[in-house]
Design a protein around this motif. Structure first.
Motif, PDB file in Angstrom:
ATOM      1  N   TYR A 132       0.832  -1.200   0.000  1.00 39.84           N
ATOM      2  CA  TYR A 132       0.000   0.000   0.000  1.00 39.84           C
ATOM      3  C   TYR A 132       0.876   1.262   0.000  1.00 39.84           C
ATOM      4  N   VAL A 133       1.910   1.257   0.828  1.00 39.67           N
ATOM      5  CA  VAL A 133       2.787   2.421   0.923  1.00 39.67           C
ATOM      6  C   VAL A 133       3.501   2.671  -0.408  1.00 39.67           C
ATOM      7  N   LYS A 188      -1.189  12.168  -0.374  1.00 41.80           N
ATOM      8  CA  LYS A 188      -1.197  12.704   0.998  1.00 41.80           C
ATOM      9  C   LYS A 188      -1.877  11.684   1.920  1.00 41.80           C
ATOM     10  N   ILE A 189      -1.179  10.585   2.199  1.00 39.42           N
ATOM     11  CA  ILE A 189      -1.772   9.506   2.988  1.00 39.42           C
ATOM     12  C   ILE A 189      -1.529   9.733   4.481  1.00 39.42           C
ATOM     13  N   SER A 190      -2.473   9.255   5.276  1.00 46.57           N
ATOM     14  CA  SER A 190      -2.360   9.347   6.736  1.00 46.57           C
ATOM     15  C   SER A 190      -2.391   7.951   7.337  1.00 46.57           C
ATOM     16  N   LEU A 191      -2.027   7.874   8.611  1.00 49.08           N
ATOM     17  CA  LEU A 191      -2.072   6.589   9.317  1.00 49.08           C
ATOM     18  C   LEU A 191      -3.497   6.058   9.353  1.00 49.08           C
ATOM     19  N   ASP A 192      -4.473   6.947   9.541  1.00 49.80           N
ATOM     20  CA  ASP A 192      -5.879   6.535   9.563  1.00 49.80           C
ATOM     21  C   ASP A 192      -6.285   5.908   8.235  1.00 49.80           C
ATOM     22  N   GLU A 193      -5.852   6.504   7.131  1.00 54.54           N
ATOM     23  CA  GLU A 193      -6.208   5.980   5.810  1.00 54.54           C
ATOM     24  C   GLU A 193      -5.615   4.602   5.579  1.00 54.54           C
ATOM     25  N   ILE A 194      -4.364   4.428   5.982  1.00 54.90           N
ATOM     26  CA  ILE A 194      -3.715   3.118   5.820  1.00 54.90           C
ATOM     27  C   ILE A 194      -4.415   2.078   6.689  1.00 54.90           C
ATOM     28  N   ALA A 195      -4.701   2.440   7.932  1.00 60.06           N
ATOM     29  CA  ALA A 195      -5.371   1.523   8.860  1.00 60.06           C
ATOM     30  C   ALA A 195      -6.754   1.143   8.349  1.00 60.06           C
ATOM     31  N   ASP A 196      -7.502   2.128   7.847  1.00 59.83           N
ATOM     32  CA  ASP A 196      -8.843   1.844   7.314  1.00 59.83           C
ATOM     33  C   ASP A 196      -8.763   0.919   6.106  1.00 59.83           C
ATOM     34  N   GLU A 197      -7.798   1.176   5.258  1.00 60.86           N
ATOM     35  CA  GLU A 197      -7.650   0.364   4.044  1.00 60.86           C
ATOM     36  C   GLU A 197      -7.336  -1.090   4.378  1.00 60.86           C
ATOM     37  N   LEU A 198      -6.523  -1.291   5.424  1.00 60.46           N
ATOM     38  CA  LEU A 198      -6.084  -2.645   5.794  1.00 60.46           C
ATOM     39  C   LEU A 198      -6.934  -3.248   6.912  1.00 60.46           C
ATOM     40  N   HIS A 199      -7.937  -2.490   7.394  1.00 60.48           N
ATOM     41  CA  HIS A 199      -8.885  -2.979   8.400  1.00 60.48           C
ATOM     42  C   HIS A 199      -8.206  -3.373   9.711  1.00 60.48           C
ATOM     43  N   ARG A 210      -5.337   1.763  14.139  1.00 63.99           N
ATOM     44  CA  ARG A 210      -4.228   2.644  13.756  1.00 63.99           C
ATOM     45  C   ARG A 210      -3.043   2.521  14.719  1.00 63.99           C
ATOM     46  N   SER A 211      -3.319   2.418  16.025  1.00 70.63           N
ATOM     47  CA  SER A 211      -2.240   2.296  17.006  1.00 70.63           C
ATOM     48  C   SER A 211      -1.513   0.966  16.854  1.00 70.63           C
ATOM     49  N   TYR A 212      -2.309  -0.080  16.639  1.00 74.07           N
ATOM     50  CA  TYR A 212      -1.710  -1.404  16.424  1.00 74.07           C
ATOM     51  C   TYR A 212      -0.849  -1.382  15.174  1.00 74.07           C
ATOM     52  N   LEU A 213      -1.347  -0.766  14.103  1.00 76.53           N
ATOM     53  CA  LEU A 213      -0.617  -0.699  12.842  1.00 76.53           C
ATOM     54  C   LEU A 213       0.746  -0.039  13.036  1.00 76.53           C
ATOM     55  N   SER A 214       0.753   1.076  13.729  1.00 77.47           N
ATOM     56  CA  SER A 214       2.002   1.809  13.947  1.00 77.47           C
ATOM     57  C   SER A 214       2.993   0.992  14.772  1.00 77.47           C
ATOM     58  N   ARG A 215       2.523   0.399  15.881  1.00 73.62           N
ATOM     59  CA  ARG A 215       3.397  -0.424  16.741  1.00 73.62           C
ATOM     60  C   ARG A 215       3.884  -1.655  15.998  1.00 73.62           C
ATOM     61  N   PHE A 216       2.972  -2.301  15.280  1.00 76.11           N
ATOM     62  CA  PHE A 216       3.298  -3.525  14.546  1.00 76.11           C
ATOM     63  C   PHE A 216       4.425  -3.261  13.555  1.00 76.11           C
ATOM     64  N   TYR A 217       4.289  -2.193  12.777  1.00 82.35           N
ATOM     65  CA  TYR A 217       5.292  -1.900  11.750  1.00 82.35           C
ATOM     66  C   TYR A 217       6.654  -1.600  12.378  1.00 82.35           C
ATOM     67  N   LYS A 218       6.645  -0.820  13.454  1.00 80.45           N
ATOM     68  CA  LYS A 218       7.912  -0.490  14.130  1.00 80.45           C
ATOM     69  C   LYS A 218       8.551  -1.742  14.718  1.00 80.45           C
ATOM     70  N   ASN A 236       9.988   3.605  11.994  1.00 76.36           N
ATOM     71  CA  ASN A 236       8.659   4.210  12.021  1.00 76.36           C
ATOM     72  C   ASN A 236       8.060   4.205  10.617  1.00 76.36           C
ATOM     73  N   LEU A 237       6.768   3.921  10.511  1.00 75.14           N
ATOM     74  CA  LEU A 237       6.114   3.806   9.207  1.00 75.14           C
ATOM     75  C   LEU A 237       6.275   5.080   8.378  1.00 75.14           C
ATOM     76  N   PHE A 238       6.123   6.234   9.004  1.00 75.83           N
ATOM     77  CA  PHE A 238       6.207   7.464   8.231  1.00 75.83           C
ATOM     78  C   PHE A 238       7.646   7.866   7.917  1.00 75.83           C
ATOM     79  N   ASP A 239       8.615   7.296   8.599  1.00 73.08           N
ATOM     80  CA  ASP A 239      10.004   7.454   8.171  1.00 73.08           C
ATOM     81  C   ASP A 239      10.228   6.684   6.871  1.00 73.08           C
TER      82      ASP A 239
END
Length: 250
Positions: free
Chosen positions: A150-151, A158-169, A172-180, A186-189
């Motif tokens: 997706y990334v 102009k993607i946000s963490l919310d958009e990525i989380a919604d797309e992948l169901h 958002r907090s889990y998504l960020s921690r999981f990726y790190k 960090n996902l946005f890095d």
């Protein structure tokens, strides 16, 4: 069926194990019945059994040494100890090396089936836990692949963490921690690094202005883009373009 190997230096016990126990009924396959601990260890190495039944008192390598060997090398193997003595020290040793059960030979016909039922129950539970862990690992691997895909497809937007989380169901907090946790980054890095790499291509291969490149890679603020570009590459976008042109001319 669960694979079983056994050892006892007394012939009548070996015969009882072979002929008087209904192994099939307990979903077990008795592969070998041996006379001493050394043979038993060799058989374990060759057959990788699920359950080991061992006498304690045997010539050469005794049952306690077999238990220690299994504890140190094959901790998932279920051990059932046979003994002619109701000795508390043996019981303590069995507990120390995580033996499944302790069976008196005088009661072998009554106690061994119960011990086997306990051992197969533990094996079944262990198998379920392993399958659950494997499924979780598989799901996590798939989620990481989905995030990366997706990334890579959308980092110029102009993607946000919310958009990525919604797309992948996913949360958002889990998504960020999981990726790190999985990547150490960090996902946005990661997104920023992809944007900088794309910006390099624009700088070297087009005449687009800095603010146009910034917009093209999904960054609204051209000043922020220039600041991040210099932080990551060590030079400003303008300097990077000039260096690229100088190298081409050279």
């Amino acid at each position: 069926m669960w694979k079983v190997v056994a050892a006892d230096d007394e012939g009548y016990i070996r015969e009882a194990l072979k002929k008087l126990i209904n192994w099939e009924k307990m979903n077990c396959d008795l592969v070998s019945v041996l006379e001493d601990g050394q043979e038993l260890i060799q058989c374990i190495e060759n057959e990788s059994p699920d359950i080991v039944i061992t006498d304690i008192q045997m010539p050469g390598v005794n049952g306690l040494e077999v238990c220690k060997y299994l504890y140190e090398t094959r901790p998932e193997t279920q051990i059932i100890i046979l003994t002619a003595y109701s000795d508390f020290d043996y019981a303590k040793f069995a507990i120390k090396y995580n033996a499944c059960e302790y069976v008196l030979k005088i009661s072998i016909m009554d106690e061994l089936p119960e011990a086997l039922e306990k051992a197969t129950g533990k094996l079944t539970q262990l198998k379920k836990e392993i399958e659950k862990e494997e499924a979780a690992v598989s799901e996590q691997r798939t989620l990481l692949q989905q995030i990366n895909q997706y990334v890579e497809q959308n980092f110029k937007n102009k993607i946000s963490l919310d958009e990525i989380a919604d797309e992948l169901h996913v949360n958002r907090s889990y998504l960020s921690r999981f990726y790190k946790n999985k990547t150490g980054i960090n996902l946005f890095d990661t997104i920023l690094n992809l944007r900088i790499e794309a910006a390099k291509e624009y700088l070297l291969n087009t005449d687009m202005k800095t603010y146009e490149i910034s917009e093209a890679i999904g960054v609204d603020d051209a000043g922020y883009f220039s600041k991040m570009f210099k932080k990551i590459t060590g030079v400003s976008p303008k300097e990077f373009r000039k260096q690229g042109k100088d190298e081409k001319n050279y």
